[in-house]
Design a protein around this motif. Sequence first.
Motif, PDB file in Angstrom:
ATOM      1  N   LEU A 143     -19.092  61.103 -59.190  1.00 55.37           N
ATOM      2  CA  LEU A 143     -20.417  61.054 -58.553  1.00 55.37           C
ATOM      3  C   LEU A 143     -21.568  61.047 -59.560  1.00 55.37           C
ATOM      4  CD1 LEU A 143     -18.566  62.925 -56.267  1.00 55.37           C
ATOM      5  CD2 LEU A 143     -20.570  61.960 -55.108  1.00 55.37           C
ATOM      6  N   TYR A 144     -22.744  60.849 -59.014  1.00 56.84           N
ATOM      7  CA  TYR A 144     -23.979  60.820 -59.807  1.00 56.84           C
ATOM      8  C   TYR A 144     -24.097  62.104 -60.635  1.00 56.84           C
ATOM      9  CZ  TYR A 144     -29.067  59.980 -60.419  1.00 56.84           C
ATOM     10  OH  TYR A 144     -30.334  59.768 -60.910  1.00 56.84           O
ATOM     11  N   THR A 145     -23.738  63.246 -60.041  1.00 51.10           N
ATOM     12  CA  THR A 145     -23.813  64.522 -60.763  1.00 51.10           C
ATOM     13  C   THR A 145     -22.828  64.549 -61.929  1.00 51.10           C
ATOM     14  OG1 THR A 145     -24.280  65.551 -58.662  1.00 51.10           O
ATOM     15  CG2 THR A 145     -23.782  67.032 -60.474  1.00 51.10           C
ATOM     16  N   ASN A 187     -32.663  54.519 -71.181  1.00 55.37           N
ATOM     17  CA  ASN A 187     -32.883  53.872 -69.893  1.00 55.37           C
ATOM     18  C   ASN A 187     -31.592  54.037 -69.088  1.00 55.37           C
ATOM     19  OD1 ASN A 187     -33.895  52.376 -67.824  1.00 55.37           O
ATOM     20  ND2 ASN A 187     -34.312  50.526 -69.025  1.00 55.37           N
ATOM     21  N   HIS A 188     -31.553  55.086 -68.276  1.00 55.41           N
ATOM     22  CA  HIS A 188     -30.343  55.486 -67.552  1.00 55.41           C
ATOM     23  C   HIS A 188     -30.227  54.640 -66.277  1.00 55.41           C
ATOM     24  CE1 HIS A 188     -27.310  58.724 -66.811  1.00 55.41           C
ATOM     25  NE2 HIS A 188     -27.565  58.505 -65.542  1.00 55.41           N
ATOM     26  N   ILE A 189     -29.916  53.367 -66.466  1.00 58.44           N
ATOM     27  CA  ILE A 189     -29.925  52.466 -65.308  1.00 58.44           C
ATOM     28  C   ILE A 189     -28.766  52.774 -64.354  1.00 58.44           C
ATOM     29  CG2 ILE A 189     -31.128  50.628 -66.558  1.00 58.44           C
ATOM     30  CD1 ILE A 189     -28.453  49.132 -66.749  1.00 58.44           C
ATOM     31  N   GLY A 190     -28.993  52.511 -63.084  1.00 56.14           N
ATOM     32  CA  GLY A 190     -27.952  52.713 -62.078  1.00 56.14           C
ATOM     33  C   GLY A 190     -27.038  51.504 -62.047  1.00 56.14           C
ATOM     34  N   ASP A 191     -26.027  51.504 -62.927  1.00 55.72           N
ATOM     35  CA  ASP A 191     -25.177  50.321 -63.043  1.00 55.72           C
ATOM     36  C   ASP A 191     -23.728  50.639 -62.682  1.00 55.72           C
ATOM     37  OD1 ASP A 191     -24.465  51.896 -65.151  1.00 55.72           O
ATOM     38  OD2 ASP A 191     -24.756  50.382 -66.702  1.00 55.72           O
ATOM     39  N   GLN A 250     -33.133  69.210 -57.696  1.00 51.88           N
ATOM     40  CA  GLN A 250     -31.941  70.017 -57.401  1.00 51.88           C
ATOM     41  C   GLN A 250     -30.703  69.401 -58.078  1.00 51.88           C
ATOM     42  OE1 GLN A 250     -31.351  72.681 -55.172  1.00 51.88           O
ATOM     43  NE2 GLN A 250     -29.582  72.209 -53.928  1.00 51.88           N
ATOM     44  N   HIS A 251     -30.608  68.091 -57.963  1.00 49.83           N
ATOM     45  CA  HIS A 251     -29.491  67.377 -58.581  1.00 49.83           C
ATOM     46  C   HIS A 251     -29.405  67.666 -60.087  1.00 49.83           C
ATOM     47  CE1 HIS A 251     -27.308  64.104 -60.451  1.00 49.83           C
ATOM     48  NE2 HIS A 251     -28.415  63.810 -61.093  1.00 49.83           N
ATOM     49  N   LEU A 252     -30.556  67.547 -60.757  1.00 50.26           N
ATOM     50  CA  LEU A 252     -30.561  67.774 -62.210  1.00 50.26           C
ATOM     51  C   LEU A 252     -30.213  69.212 -62.550  1.00 50.26           C
ATOM     52  CD1 LEU A 252     -33.635  65.924 -63.746  1.00 50.26           C
ATOM     53  CD2 LEU A 252     -31.223  65.446 -64.096  1.00 50.26           C
ATOM     54  N   TYR A 304     -37.886  61.825 -66.826  1.00 48.09           N
ATOM     55  CA  TYR A 304     -38.978  61.392 -65.939  1.00 48.09           C
ATOM     56  C   TYR A 304     -38.364  60.790 -64.683  1.00 48.09           C
ATOM     57  CZ  TYR A 304     -42.185  62.758 -69.420  1.00 48.09           C
ATOM     58  OH  TYR A 304     -42.898  63.548 -70.289  1.00 48.09           O
ATOM     59  N   ILE A 305     -38.149  61.652 -63.719  1.00 46.49           N
ATOM     60  CA  ILE A 305     -37.518  61.227 -62.462  1.00 46.49           C
ATOM     61  C   ILE A 305     -38.287  61.899 -61.333  1.00 46.49           C
ATOM     62  CG2 ILE A 305     -35.300  60.928 -61.301  1.00 46.49           C
ATOM     63  CD1 ILE A 305     -33.907  62.086 -63.687  1.00 46.49           C
ATOM     64  N   ASP A 306     -38.307  61.263 -60.192  1.00 46.37           N
ATOM     65  CA  ASP A 306     -39.152  61.832 -59.132  1.00 46.37           C
ATOM     66  C   ASP A 306     -38.595  63.173 -58.633  1.00 46.37           C
ATOM     67  OD1 ASP A 306     -38.152  61.780 -56.342  1.00 46.37           O
ATOM     68  OD2 ASP A 306     -37.991  59.611 -56.676  1.00 46.37           O
TER      69      ASP A 306
HETATM   70  N1  ARG Z   1     -31.456  55.314 -61.303  1.00 47.86           N
HETATM   71  C1  ARG Z   1     -32.042  56.502 -60.751  1.00 47.86           C
HETATM   72  C2  ARG Z   1     -33.002  56.123 -59.617  1.00 47.86           C
HETATM   73  O1  ARG Z   1     -33.487  55.016 -59.551  1.00 47.86           O
HETATM   74  C3  ARG Z   1     -32.772  57.327 -61.774  1.00 47.86           C
HETATM   75  C4  ARG Z   1     -31.926  57.846 -62.908  1.00 47.86           C
HETATM   76  C5  ARG Z   1     -32.583  58.974 -63.618  1.00 47.86           C
HETATM   77  N2  ARG Z   1     -31.858  59.519 -64.729  1.00 47.86           N
HETATM   78  C6  ARG Z   1     -30.799  60.353 -64.674  1.00 47.86           C
HETATM   79  N3  ARG Z   1     -30.294  60.817 -65.804  1.00 47.86           N
HETATM   80  N4  ARG Z   1     -30.283  60.744 -63.527  1.00 47.86           N
HETATM   81  O2  ARG Z   1     -33.318  56.983 -58.819  1.00 47.86           O
END
Ligand code: ARG
Length: 577
Positions: A312-314, A157-161, A343-345, A336-338
């Motif tokens: 950064l997120y990347t 669960n890769h939460i945005g923390d 591109q980011h991934l 499982y991300i929208d």
């Molecule tokens: N927290 C991000 C969002 O709500 C999704 C994270 C997905 N996982 C990752 N490894 N970037 O958009």
Amino acid sequence: MNIQNLIKCRVSSAMISVGASIYYDPQVRRSERTQFGHYQVNGIMALAKNLHVSPRQLANKVLCQLNLDHFTNKVEIAGSGFINIFLDPQWLSEQIDNILEEENLGIKVNNKQTIVIDYSSPNVAKEMHVGHLRSTIIGDAMARTLEFLGHKVIRANHIGDWGTQFGMLIAFLEEKTNKNHKDIQLADLDIFYRNARKLYDNDLKFAERARNYVVKLQNGNEYCRRIWQQLVDITMIENQIIYNRMNITLTHQDIMGESFYNNMMPDIVSDLQDQGLAVENQGAIVVFLDKYKNDNNEASGVIIQKKDGGYLYTTTDIACVKYRYETLKAHRILYYIDSRQNQHLLQAWTIARKAGYIPEHLQLEHHMFGMMLGQDGKPFQTRRGHTIKLSYLLDEAIDRATKIVSDKNPDMPNKEIQELARIIGIGALKYADLSKNRMTNYIFDWNQMLSLTGNTALYIQYAFTRVLSLFRKARINKETVLRGSTNIVHHREIDLAVCLLQFDEIINQVASDGMPHLMCSYLYKLASLFSNFYEECPILYASDEKTQQSHLRLALLTSRTIKTGLRLLGIDTVEHM
Ligand code: ARG
């Protein structure tokens, strides 16, 4: 028993003996209509072209070489070179008997992998909304499915923390709540977040303080860390309640948020610089990737460290994929991300590959999904244009199910109604999502999802209860039925048996493509075939005991398959409705 593979192997050998390469895919498919057999070989035409012979001639030659033993009773060439294969009822009966004796419906895998599934991943200080619904539901169905197949599944669960927003939140909380954060709820945080943002944009002093707190937080300052931890806890305690209500298997142990990778970032950035992959550019550290061009056809720069030293997120996702491979020993990682984050991934993975953090053979898959739309075809929102909270959706689903259940069962005790309504309401909501191909947008429709007809959870749950009531009415227990044997004769029995035996193929396809809607379509088909069988092949009033036993065995396997299939989707069954 994977019939498709079995036939594929046999057809493949036959094709090789008439000149095909060992890599040639014979294209063995399940037929949509039984008039074309139960399986079709579609690969003759293309092979005929390669070998410069006529398709029909080739089909004949392949047939001469084809050894299908006793499992088929008819094989025919159709059209311009298709081969239709019909399974033998006697063989089908034996297979049903075998499965009924085995555990896990006879499904085995030999190539066990360690698979990381990145799903749900909400952001701290924000309530989960419809955007997280798909990731949470689909990711969880995949975790269950892969685990059932015997893989080692690691839920992430890769939460945005982590990030600059936390400085802002800490500064805001300090100002507004007199340091008493005990009674704060997630909904409050959501509002704080928006207000803090406004303040940050308009009040220079506040902005300065917020920035200062970010730096302190990153350097491990105890005061900032403590407030940050409270923010994370408030968020994840509430989210856990939602997970539990939704029958999602995530727990606190599965949280591996962005902050987890924070300590790994400095080394990664300096290593990328040492390797010559990252360079300084206008004060920031940037990786230029030829693969991703900007509008001027120049290699686009991916910033991995900002001018002010922030990551950064990347950068996080580079460290994250490295960790998942090196430490978690993943063979395969599903995200499982929208679709907007594709591109980011790809950028993060490309950098990780170039730097040698992960090998080429590591399976990295972005399983994207479309959006949920409202009745008007626009993104699903409240009338005032706000995003819809997940907790609201759950309440509404249960309320609607409560009405249906209590209308149908006026004498049912309230407690029972509530439990039934929870299972039905949540099941309907999850199924509505899971049954759509995840790549497409879909229109959210309460009436459709709670309907007793069509491809819905209710329809399938209902089929399950029918089997149970059949056993009750027949006054026969399962043990007696399990001692009997299956004897398939009628075409409705054949259709049902073939479908039951295809569970193995479906589950493997779901596992490889990450497409749970295939399981839904399968269960829907199975429930429909059961209904046809039930109408045409008498069970309670069967002509003799042996026939009744045989019919009950098919019914029993149907119920087991439905129960397992729904469980893999994270949906419960009920004994009666
Ligand atoms: N927290 C991000 C969002 O709500 C999704 C994270 C997905 N996982 C990752 N490894 N970037 O958009």
